[in-house]
Design an enzyme around this catalytic site. Structure first.
Site, PDB file in Angstrom:
ATOM      1  CG  HIS A 129      -0.547  -3.717  -1.075  1.00  0.00           C
ATOM      2  ND1 HIS A 129       0.619  -3.869  -0.362  1.00  0.00           N
ATOM      3  CD2 HIS A 129      -1.472  -4.475  -0.441  1.00  0.00           C
ATOM      4  CE1 HIS A 129       0.411  -4.692   0.659  1.00  0.00           C
ATOM      5  NE2 HIS A 129      -0.857  -5.071   0.635  1.00  0.00           N
ATOM      6  CG  LEU A 130      -3.589   2.548  -2.092  1.00  0.00           C
ATOM      7  CD1 LEU A 130      -4.051   3.792  -2.839  1.00  0.00           C
ATOM      8  CD2 LEU A 130      -3.532   2.835  -0.604  1.00  0.00           C
TER       9      LEU A 130
END
Ligand SMILES: [Zn+2]
Length: 172
Positions: A129-130
């Protein structure tokens, strides 16, 4: 001076759902997979945009207002595990997330990044996840040191509506 914390009851539903999903174990235990399967974008699941390969969701533990996570729909831990189409979709979604946050909040700047692995600070290292996080000059550190109160971000459903409206490209 003591640091007072304001009660954020609006987070409760989201957090308890995530915790419940975590308890179930196996693949079903991934909070992000549970979110990916939680239906179309809504204030309840916090998803602001969903495409065929990637989606974006409000962080349930935001560092500030408008803190988004951008993720592949598939349970993948490493950048190298993404196939080319997922890689493109993730980056396009990240660009859109940044554009939405800039349009919705007019921040002075933004943080964009990823914590890869637990040692790097990832709370859920198994599902890539960014983070996209708007920043303002001064931010809330100023209030923390001066007033002894941590300024909590706006309610998540309010953030959801703002970002959803500002999202620049097509999706669900
Ligand atoms: Zn997952």
């Amino acid at each position: 001076m003591t640091l007072e914390r304001l009660w954020a009851s609006w987070r409760h539903q989201y957090v308890s759902q995530a915790t419940e999903a975590e308890r179930q174990g196996g693949d079903g235990g991934c909070v992000f997979c549970a979110l990916a399967e939680s239906g179309p974008p809504s204030p309840e699941n916090g998803i602001v945009w969903r495409g065929e390969l990637a989606f974006a969701v409000l962080n349930a533990h935001p560092y500030g207002s408008g803190h988004l996570l951008v993720l592949p729909l598939r349970h993948v831990a490493a950048l190298g595990d993404l196939d080319p189409a997922e890689s493109v979709a993730l980056w396009e979604a990240t660009r859109s997330a940044l554009a939405a946050v800039e349009a919705a909040y007019q921040p002075d700047g933004a943080n964009l990044g990823a914590n890869l692995g637990r040692a790097a600070g990832a709370g859920i290292p198994g599902h890539l996840h960014l983070h996209v996080l708007p920043r303002w000059s001064g931010d809330t550190n100023f209030m923390t040191s001066v007033a002894g109160v941590r300024v909590l971000p706006e309610a998540l459903d309010e953030s959801w509506a703002k970002i959803r409206k500002a999202w620049p490209c097509a999706g669900e």
